[in-house]
Design an enzyme around this catalytic site. Structure first.
Site, PDB file in Angstrom:
ATOM      1  N   ASP A  89     -40.287  12.360 -19.284  1.00  0.00           N
ATOM      2  CA  ASP A  89     -41.205  12.458 -18.146  1.00  0.00           C
ATOM      3  C   ASP A  89     -42.354  13.394 -18.521  1.00  0.00           C
ATOM      4  OD1 ASP A  89     -39.194  11.017 -16.889  1.00  0.00           O
ATOM      5  OD2 ASP A  89     -39.237  12.223 -15.053  1.00  0.00           O
ATOM      6  N   LYS A 151     -44.828   8.168 -12.053  1.00  0.00           N
ATOM      7  CA  LYS A 151     -44.037   9.084 -11.217  1.00  0.00           C
ATOM      8  C   LYS A 151     -44.980   9.885 -10.334  1.00  0.00           C
ATOM      9  CE  LYS A 151     -40.988  13.130 -11.949  1.00  0.00           C
ATOM     10  NZ  LYS A 151     -40.243  13.898 -12.984  1.00  0.00           N
ATOM     11  N   LYS A 180     -41.146   6.048 -10.123  1.00  0.00           N
ATOM     12  CA  LYS A 180     -40.232   7.152  -9.837  1.00  0.00           C
ATOM     13  C   LYS A 180     -40.889   8.054  -8.794  1.00  0.00           C
ATOM     14  CE  LYS A 180     -37.814  11.153 -11.813  1.00  0.00           C
ATOM     15  NZ  LYS A 180     -37.483  11.909 -13.046  1.00  0.00           N
TER      16      LYS A 180
END
Length: 219
Positions: A89, A151, A180
């Site tokens: 991430d 995300k 996400k």
């Protein structure tokens, strides 16, 4: 499908100790979470703690500001992968997005994607700092660079996951990446709304409360 299968059980606090990470992993085992999300220095420990399970280990990179050099992000990615990270991430180069330097944003993501050696990369937009137009352009840059997910937030910045942003990002990627949601997800009701809006994963430190809320709702 239980919402637990969408949750990345998260502890990214600067004061998190090895004992805290062991507890995080034990909770992930107990509740059947999809993954744990930890800082890169704890990837190896988390991988050891989750050996023999299907729970993945996600490492953040360039966290939480996203403002470090692209090569530094790439090096952290390579180190996390070498330590056993299953997913990465990374934080968007937010200032470059605000300056509309989309070529820099693309190259920054692309370098991390290449360093991840085929592991899925999620690009954290920090949506609370971007306009809707910037969010769309950031999603497009992430897709073009080969990211697997976009995300919403770090959880350390301004704002968190919203239904509006998840739906906007879902439209922007148009099936070319997953979503996400993270930041400020504290209960089952909000988690369910985000999944219904299009979130495939939920990053949350309140994973246990969310799952217990689902059980209570089912009753």
């Amino acid at each position: 499908m239980s919402i637990a299968a969408c949750i990345e059980h998260t502890n990214l606090k600067p004061e998190a100790t090895p004992g805290d990470i062991r507890q995080l992993c034990q909770e992930a085992r107990t509740y059947g979470f999809a993954a744990v999300c930890v800082n890169s220095s704890y990837v190896e420990l988390a991988k050891q703690e989750l050996a023999g399970t299907s729970c993945l280990v996600t490492s953040v990179v360039g966290f939480p500001l996203g403002a470090m050099a692209s090569k530094a992000k790439a090096m952290e990615t390579a180190e996390a992968v070498a330590s056993g990270a299953d997913e990465i991430d990374m934080v968007l180069a937010i200032g470059r997005a605000k300056a509309a330097d989309w070529e820099y944003v693309y190259q920054d993501i692309r370098l991390v994607v290449l360093s991840a050696a085929s592991r899925p990369v999620k690009v954290i937009l920090e949506t609370g700092l971007l306009t809707d137009e910037e969010k769309v352009k950031a999603c497009q840059a992430a897709v073009e660079a080969g990211a697997a997910y976009v995300k919403t937030s770090t959880g350390f910045g301004h704002g968190g996951a919203t239904v509006h942003d998840v739906a906007l990002m879902k439209r922007a990627v148009d099936g070319s990446a997953k979503i996400k949601a993270s930041g400020g997800i504290h209960d089952y009701a909000s988690a369910r709304q985000l999944v219904e809006a299009g979130a495939d994963r939920l990053g949350a430190s309140a994973g246990i409360a969310i799952v217990q809320g689902e059980l209570h709702d089912g009753e």
